[in-house]
Design an enzyme around this catalytic site. Structure first.
Site, short mmCIF file in Angstrom:
data_model
loop_
_atom_site.label_atom_id
_atom_site.label_comp_id
_atom_site.label_asym_id
_atom_site.label_seq_id
_atom_site.Cartn_x
_atom_site.Cartn_y
_atom_site.Cartn_z
N TRP A 101 18.06 53.61 4.14
CA TRP A 101 17.60 54.37 5.31
C TRP A 101 16.08 54.37 5.42
O TRP A 101 15.52 54.29 6.51
CB TRP A 101 18.15 55.80 5.28
N ASP A 171 12.97 62.32 6.24
CA ASP A 171 14.37 62.27 6.66
C ASP A 171 15.15 63.07 5.61
O ASP A 171 15.21 62.67 4.45
CB ASP A 171 14.82 60.81 6.68
N LYS A 195 25.94 64.97 8.04
CA LYS A 195 26.06 64.90 6.60
C LYS A 195 26.35 66.30 6.03
O LYS A 195 27.36 66.51 5.40
CB LYS A 195 24.79 64.33 5.96
C1 LIG Z 1 23.37 58.73 7.60
C2 LIG Z 1 21.92 58.68 7.44
C3 LIG Z 1 21.10 58.14 8.44
C4 LIG Z 1 21.63 57.54 9.71
O1 LIG Z 1 22.15 58.52 10.52
P1 LIG Z 1 22.68 58.23 11.99
O2 LIG Z 1 22.83 59.60 12.55
O3 LIG Z 1 23.96 57.49 11.84
O4 LIG Z 1 21.66 57.44 12.71
C5 LIG Z 1 19.73 58.16 8.24
N1 LIG Z 1 19.20 58.69 7.12
C6 LIG Z 1 19.96 59.21 6.14
C7 LIG Z 1 19.32 59.77 4.93
C8 LIG Z 1 21.34 59.22 6.28
O5 LIG Z 1 22.10 59.74 5.30
#
Ligand SMILES: *Cc1c(COP(=O)(O)O)cnc(C)c1O
Length: 360
Positions: A101, A171, A195
């Site tokens: 990511w 993030d 998540k």
């Molecule tokens: C799942 C995830 C993403 C991507 O998320 P989307 O909503 O599918 O774009 C980005 N960063 C992390 C840390 C993730 O776990």
């Protein structure tokens, strides 16, 4: 009706209490005669939902007044572009590459300027967090970017990087609300909620006000400017109404559980059960350096691909679902987010012990 223990990395398990409440309100939300999915986002009822959600999130995370909370769409991945588009002034971003990511965010930023990879753990399949105490931060960097909890590889920053005064952007998709964090240490914090917070379709951005300006990259679409959404209280256009409603319910659930400090304690307890077993097992082993282990995502392997596949299959038959590792890593991964009850982790470990006895 029977529910499984769902170890999916995302979309992931939600608290049963929350799902039951939502079910009870499905046909008639608080006397409106309609579900939240059917109501106008300009209605008084929905304004109440989004205001309450923001208020509860601010309380849970202790978000200072000079930060905005935005409820957006496009997933976490949309932020990979929005961050450089809005924050690039010198057009330089420093990225720490700790997994897929972070790498995707870095690659996206390269479309808009200079994105430096100032550290990486790619050399050991992202199984650790690099030393971030003295990184070669670019003098012109508009920000330093991290993926705080690496969902796929199961690592987490237990200490934030030394950004040498630069704005930190994080993030936190897969560790959102899993433990208290100090919001003042960041310029931007964001996460897809699927998540650890709510259903897919909503992304929450917490951003310091001075970073919200009209001074964005030329050509930035209206919908991708933080200012558009900040000025409109996340109601510039139709927001992900039902997702926001569900997040709000999860915030209330977290408050009732004692907030993030209590959540951290519970998450540590759950993770310890699993890690202690992995450390003592003759068959299974964790794939991450101990000092960098995530409380949320726990990857492990047997060292034998066929046995891994058999484990995933038999676990599923025993009501323990979605334990297959990410397609890029293999093996297994147990995501044990806030809503995973401690009994789920205990069941998993009991099952692993059994499996180990049969196969070693
Ligand atoms: C799942 C995830 C993403 C991507 O998320 P989307 O909503 O599918 O774009 C980005 N960063 C992390 C840390 C993730 O776990």
């Amino acid at each position: 009706m029977s529910r499984v223990y769902n170890f999916s990395a995302g979309p992931a398990v939600l608290p049963e209490e929350v799902l039951k409440e939502a079910a009870a309100e499905m046909m008639d939300y608080q006397g409106t005669g309609m579900s939240v999915m059917e109501m106008s986002h300009r209605s008084k009822a929905f304004q109440g939902i989004i205001d309450e959600a923001e208020k509860d999130l601010r309380e849970l995370m202790n978000i200072p007044d000079n930060y905005k909370v935005l409820f957006l769409q496009g997933g976490a991945s949309q932020q990979f572009a929005m961050i450089p588009m809005n924050l690039f002034k010198n057009k330089v971003g420093d990225y720490i590459i700790t997994g897929q990511w972070a790498k995707k965010a870095w690659q996206e930023a390269k479309l808009y300027g200079t994105a430096n990879a100032i550290a990486s753990s790619a050399d050991k399949t992202f199984s650790y967090i690099p030393d971030c105490s003295d990184l070669p931060i670019d003098d012109n960097a508009d920000y330093v970017y991290i993926c705080q909890n690496n969902t796929i590889y199961g690592t987490v920053y237990h200490e934030l990087p030394n950004t040498k005064g630069k704005t930190l952007v994080a993030d936190i998709s897969s560790c959102f609300l899993s433990e208290p964090i100090d919001v003042t240490k960041y310029g931007v914090i964001y996460g897809g909620v699927q998540k650890n917070v709510g259903p897919a379709g909503t992304v929450i951005v917490i951003i310091r006000e001075d970073l919200i300006t009209e001074d964005v990259l030329p050509g930035t679409p209206t919908m991708l400017k933080y200012k558009t959404h900040a000025d409109a209280g996340s109601l510039y256009n139709t927001p992900p109404c039902y997702g926001i409603y569900m997040c709000g319910k999860v915030f209330k659930w977290l408050k009732a559980k004692g907030g993030l400090a209590a959540m951290k304690e519970l998450n540590e307890k759950k993770a310890k059960i699993l890690y202690d077993f992995l450390d003592s097992s003759k068959l299974f082993k964790g794939t991450v350096e101990k000092k960098d282990r995530s409380l949320m995502n726990v990857p492990f392997v047997t060292g034998n691909e066929e046995l891994d596949a058999l484990f995933v299959k038999e676990a599923k038959a025993a009501g323990l679902e979605n334990l297959k590792g990410h397609r890029t890593v293999g093996g297994m991964r147990a995501s044990i987010y806030n809503a995973m009850p401690i009994e789920g982790v205990e069941k998993l470990v009991a099952f692993m012990k059994d499996f180990e006895e049969k196969h070693s």
